[in-house]
Motif scaffolding. Sequence first.
Motif, PDB file in Angstrom:
ATOM      1  N   UNK A  10       0.849  -1.184   0.000  1.00 23.78           N
ATOM      2  CA  UNK A  10       0.000   0.000   0.000  1.00 23.78           C
ATOM      3  C   UNK A  10       0.888   1.238   0.000  1.00 23.78           C
ATOM      4  N   UNK A  11       0.662   2.114  -0.947  1.00 25.84           N
ATOM      5  CA  UNK A  11       1.343   3.402  -0.913  1.00 25.84           C
ATOM      6  C   UNK A  11       2.760   3.407  -1.436  1.00 25.84           C
ATOM      7  N   UNK A  12       3.293   2.265  -1.876  1.00 21.49           N
ATOM      8  CA  UNK A  12       4.591   2.319  -2.560  1.00 21.49           C
ATOM      9  C   UNK A  12       4.648   1.277  -3.667  1.00 21.49           C
ATOM     10  N   UNK A  13       5.626   1.469  -4.529  1.00 22.12           N
ATOM     11  CA  UNK A  13       5.797   0.561  -5.658  1.00 22.12           C
ATOM     12  C   UNK A  13       6.644  -0.624  -5.237  1.00 22.12           C
ATOM     13  N   UNK A  14       6.384  -1.743  -5.870  1.00 17.57           N
ATOM     14  CA  UNK A  14       7.254  -2.882  -5.679  1.00 17.57           C
ATOM     15  C   UNK A  14       8.395  -2.770  -6.686  1.00 17.57           C
ATOM     16  N   UNK A  15       9.609  -3.000  -6.204  1.00 20.12           N
ATOM     17  CA  UNK A  15      10.765  -2.937  -7.102  1.00 20.12           C
ATOM     18  C   UNK A  15      10.515  -3.875  -8.280  1.00 20.12           C
ATOM     19  N   UNK A  16      10.953  -3.441  -9.470  1.00 22.94           N
ATOM     20  CA  UNK A  16      10.701  -4.266 -10.643  1.00 22.94           C
ATOM     21  C   UNK A  16       9.602  -3.660 -11.507  1.00 22.94           C
ATOM     22  N   UNK A  17       8.810  -2.753 -10.917  1.00 23.47           N
ATOM     23  CA  UNK A  17       7.751  -2.091 -11.689  1.00 23.47           C
ATOM     24  C   UNK A  17       8.084  -0.626 -11.916  1.00 23.47           C
TER      25      UNK A  17
ATOM     26  N   UNK B 621      10.192   3.875  -3.055  1.00 18.79           N
ATOM     27  CA  UNK B 621       9.440   4.953  -2.423  1.00 18.79           C
ATOM     28  C   UNK B 621       9.751   6.287  -3.093  1.00 18.79           C
ATOM     29  N   UNK B 622       8.723   7.105  -3.142  1.00 18.66           N
ATOM     30  CA  UNK B 622       8.878   8.433  -3.715  1.00 18.66           C
ATOM     31  C   UNK B 622       9.173   9.434  -2.600  1.00 18.66           C
ATOM     32  N   UNK B 640      15.023   2.872  -4.355  1.00 20.85           N
ATOM     33  CA  UNK B 640      14.799   1.686  -3.534  1.00 20.85           C
ATOM     34  C   UNK B 640      14.651   2.096  -2.083  1.00 20.85           C
ATOM     35  N   UNK B 641      13.617   1.584  -1.456  1.00 18.72           N
ATOM     36  CA  UNK B 641      13.458   1.823  -0.022  1.00 18.72           C
ATOM     37  C   UNK B 641      13.842   0.517   0.678  1.00 18.72           C
TER      38      UNK B 641
END
Lengths: 476, 988
Positions: A10-17, B621-622, B640-641
């Motif tokens: 929720x609220x962040x992207x998964x690495x790879x996308x 994360x932004x 990357x977070x």
Amino acid sequence: CEENLEKPLLGSLTAGTFPQSESDAILAVNGVYNSLRVWNIHTGGFPLLDIMSDQMIKGSNPGDGTAIAPYDNFSHTATEGSGDRWYKTLYQAIRRANLVINEVPNAEIVMDEELRVRIVAEARFLRGYFYSQLVQGFGAVPLVLVTDPALDLTKTSAEEIFNQVIYPDLLHAAEFLPEKSEYSADEAGRATKGAAKALLARLYLFNGDFVNAEKYALEVIASAQYELEPNFADAFSYDHEFGVESIFEIGALPFPFDQGGNQYGNTMGIRGTPNRGWGFGRPAYPWILMMQANNDPRMDASIIFLGEVLDGVETGGDASTPDTTRVDGDIVEIEVYNQKIWHPGPGTNESFGHNKRIIRYADVLLMAAEALNENNKPAEALVYLNEVRERARGGNAGILPDITVTDQAGLRLAIENERNYELAFEGLRFWDLVRTNRAETVLGPLGFVKDKNELFPIPQSEVDISEGRISQNKGY
Amino acid sequence: QDFKISGTLLDSETKEALIGATIIEKGTTNGTVTDLEGNYQLMVSGSEAVLVFTYLGYSSKEVRVNNQSVINASLDIDFSELEEVVVMGYGSVRKSDLTGAVASVKGEDLLKVPNASPVQALQGKVSGLQVLSPSGDPGATPVVRLRGVTTLNNNNPLFVVDGVIIEKGVSDNSGSGTPLDFLNANDIESVEVLKDASATAIFGSRGSNGVIIITTKRGAQGAPRINFNAELGWQVVANKIDLMNGKEFGQYVNDIDLTEPGPYNVDQLSSTDWQDEIYNDYAPIQSYSFSFGGASEKVDYYFGLGYFGQEGILPKSGLERITTKINTNYEIAKNLDIGLSLSVALKEKQNSPGVVNTALRAWPIDAPYTTDPATGEQIFAEVQGGGNALAAIEYTNNVNKSIESVGNVFAQYAFLDGFSVKSSLQFSLGMSKNKSFTPEYFVAPLQQNETSDISQSYNDNSFVLWENTISYVKEIGVHRFNTVAGYTTQRVKSEFLSGSAQNLLRDGESFWYIDASDGDPLLQDVSNNASHSAIQSYLFRFNYSLMNKYLFTATYRRDGSSKFGPNNRYGVFPSLALGWNLSEEAFFPEVSFLGNVKLRASWGIVGNDKISYDAQFPQIDQSFGAVFGQNEQYVAGAAYATGGNPNLKWEETEQFDVGLNFDMFNGRLVSEMDYYVKTTNDILVNLEPIGYTGLGAFQQIVYNVASVENKGFEFSLNWQDDIGNFNYKLGFLGSTVKNTVLELGQDIGVDSLIVAGDLGNGQQVSRTAVGQPIGFFYGYDAIGVFQTQQQVDATPHLFGQTVGDLIYRDANEDGILDGDDRIMLGNSIPGLVYGFNTEVGYKGFRVGLDFQGQTGVDIYNGKQAVRFSLLNYETRFLDHWTPSNPSNENFRAVSGGTNYTPSNYFIEDGSYLRLRTVTLSYSFQQAVLNSVGAQSLKVYVRGTNLFTKTQFSGYSPDLGASSALDGVIDRGVYPITKVYSVGLNLTF
């Protein structure tokens, strides 16, 4: 039923996308610049390179930051946390750059082609810079060019990393990045052609390639993008951020890190009154004496003395440490602070707003002078050296006369000294002494051990986790 | 040889026939049951046979045949037997049929400690359960550990309240601490602590740290009962830390600077006792509760209402709470019941200003107030050594408000003979908000707030669980079955929103809103995030008892959790247990002093998924922006977070337990003992991967790599007896634990040494490594003080060490003192935790004492070991080394430096024995009560924490580690208090 157990982030992207679009690509490259403000990127948070030089001592009070103290006398080992943090944060920055360099060229990302080229070039400049820090600091290290490296890497030699990554990245950046003047005003701070060339000059000098050092230093000078600030103090002042002398600097705002702050200045900021920081990295007393002996006005512009009033704020300093420390009746230390990181304004946050200058034009002039001298062109060298001295003089004809020595060794030393006066507390002195093989002579009395302390130890955890595949540096 | 016996079995009081009662020839499987008239016939093996008559809810009876052919018997209702039902998850079981290690505590025992959390009162009450109160802050959550430290991450046991699983605070999603302060202890009927795998495996993935089941009160048959309780208490700081006074501090500072004269003329120094300045004496605690309960044929009901209010001994700290409770059941049709358990609590907690360390560090020669030269008014003075604590209190405003609701609505239908199905919807919903306001102020350059600021945050949490079970409870002859199977599905979600701003229009409380700020976007901040997870489970338990002698329990649970990726989503958690009621055997010697004897053995695997829902995902994360532009602007960036591990799977705890229960002397002595070995494998642990992977400094990923063993012995002994009008009870319990890390991710490319225990100045004193207990202390072994320069020169020492400094042992004897000479220095998992209690009654008077304690535990005195600048000192340093006082124990006067390197100089013995409570009560005689129409009236006085015997120099050795990896470090805590209270219980 199984769907109930799929709970995405929720609220962040998964690495790879990521990145998938032009706006993603911009975000991704900005994320690489973000690394420049991470506290640990500055040699693990503390100005270790200055503390390890003859220009600074550890600072703060004896009970604070005791893990930093060993660097002051070169008794640091592979388990001190600062080196560990620096190493890991550099790789973190490199990973961010690798993401941009590997993904943004992908044609599936629909974007302005000119912007694509610039973003990749920016990322390559930054990767080159971070790798150069890593290799200068640690020597041979694992070479990582992807975002998800294998877990069994071994070391690659410093020379190979220079040739495979650092030089090609910076040459690419020098070719494809815009000049400083080609950016709009609100893009100031992004990597430029000049920054790439200046960094190339610095690294060629480091490796003793004086021909290339001369070439790129002179190209920066010839680009007419830069000049010296008329007033030495403005070279790092708040009013002249991204000024005419600035070749590459880190933009920062007077707020905490996640709102744009950089704790580099706060770490060295005045401890006590006014409360501007932790007070690590105090200018060393012998450096002050030397500058006083030369009547060099750069001393006053580089150092905050107790009682000095800056922007209406009087410096009281740290009440819990002595203002003057004597050994056998002789002064060995006085409480002073680094003025180059001073940022005006009312509060504690201000020191987070200092823009750290990575490369400024005075450095390029001195690099040009040094390379020219090594390439047996002393007359040309003196032009650039004296340009720096003239500005330092500030119109006072009675001090800092022009250098006239033309024998190579004498001029070499004059240039080294000029760098000591001009570029103090900017993280350069230690490398200057190492690359000119002068570290043992100058720093030996402080504890420097030849063939050991030129490099930091590889973090012990890195040696342990790799079960020795990543071997420890010599002497540690 | 066969003998035929017949007869009738009646209730001894009503003389009604007992239908379906069991008659067994003792020592055999030969038996029968009574018919509808209570008659039976049975062939027995001989005239000397013994018949055992048993009937659920009645005392069993043994009769020797003695050549009789007709044996009529009557059985007494066994009230004790009725109470001896142990609540397990998803049902209950007769105590005699229990095969697991389960301890029960009655609700009334939870009322003895004046605290918002009922968990506090479990301290010293259950063997194997360690309850620690690290802080005296009102509403602070205790640290609870069952059977050692099971895992490297969250070690909190699972709480189940009336069937509702409570994994973390109802309104607080931080997941730390114990989450029961929505409950008023007066509403609690009983607490069961499930310890071994046989008992906990039915909770599958959540049971590995043990399970604590709380059952609240329900209405009982008969006239409505009205109960009123009131308690008033007064708190004082339990003990102060011995600090230097002004004169001593001045002398010490003079000694730092050995030149004569020193900076201070000590005879002219004033002295401020900063602890006296900040702590209030006799801060009140009040608690009132009212309940009303009863039952008729088809309905039972219970209503509870409670108020709890505690002011802290630190100004501006406190807790107020209102609790309500409704428990009711209706029989809406034959065999169909519906019911509700509902708790709603409103809480307001004023968060204490963090000034304890400020006061401990403040220079005693500085006064708290001074006169403003301009106005002549009294103002806060500048205080060196960390600031003016009174000013910090004045300018701190931080309040948490929350509403918590926990409920369970169910319907149950019984069918055939012994079957029932139950469907229940359970929820816990919590909302909390926090508001913090700091005005603009100036005390000193290091203690000022340049602009006023406000921050607000909102948190909402929901947990919904739907459970469907079918159970079969039936006694057929000598066979007794107690079986349950079910399917459950659960969803958890929480969301957080916060905002902050600066420069409020005015300081008054009516302006503590973000809209009252100057609206400068650069000074405003907003944050919002959420988490969610789900679990689906199948569960099954089979409990079988043969002839009351042979007991067998099997459980099975299969859980699927959204916290794990598809590859390893499901975990299976089985357990098996055997019990043997030895005293039921014919061969068991009939010695008069020995009563029931039971042997138990169990094995099982229980899980743990207490990790963040997002641990499996590597994140982007932004929030990694850069600053660009001649006119500098923050520009968003993404990177990357946290790292993630898509291959995560369940952590598994395998536990063996053998136990013995016995009673002696007609039940006057009751004892239970257990030995257990618990091994947790695939522990979900945060470790740093190799640095070049680029996760960054201090960045960790969760891996399933560690393994930890806990083993120990637990016992409890309880004696009760009467001598004439005197009755008395004695109880003693204890538990040992040995904790060892067996594996820690060697060979998988992670850092297999966990360094923790940060003192706050970058020094880390704790480690976790293979072969040692979790979170042991690590540093130099201080063996004395350098007396002469020759000694310094001849001894390996750290850079800069000189005469008067601590001598650290060259542990590896290589002639160089460096990091390699650091060794294990101590362990803060106590070797023995114990409690004992006694009660003596005479007529209406009753005196009760509860003691508890621990031994074999070390505490790092972190507050003494951290020196950011020149701070006040503990009196230990009065006797420091000087040329004229050649102490070999305490180093020379210094403001900081190498003597403060982590070493055993700062480790203290945390063993203690504490008189937890002492209560004197008087219950009025019936004659008096009848005149006012009351059923019972009890008044009492009580002292809590009156006495602690310990060598530890801090506020309390009763410190828990919020993370086991840190070990127990005293970083300066809100002190615990002594409480003097008076109270009354009145029942109509």
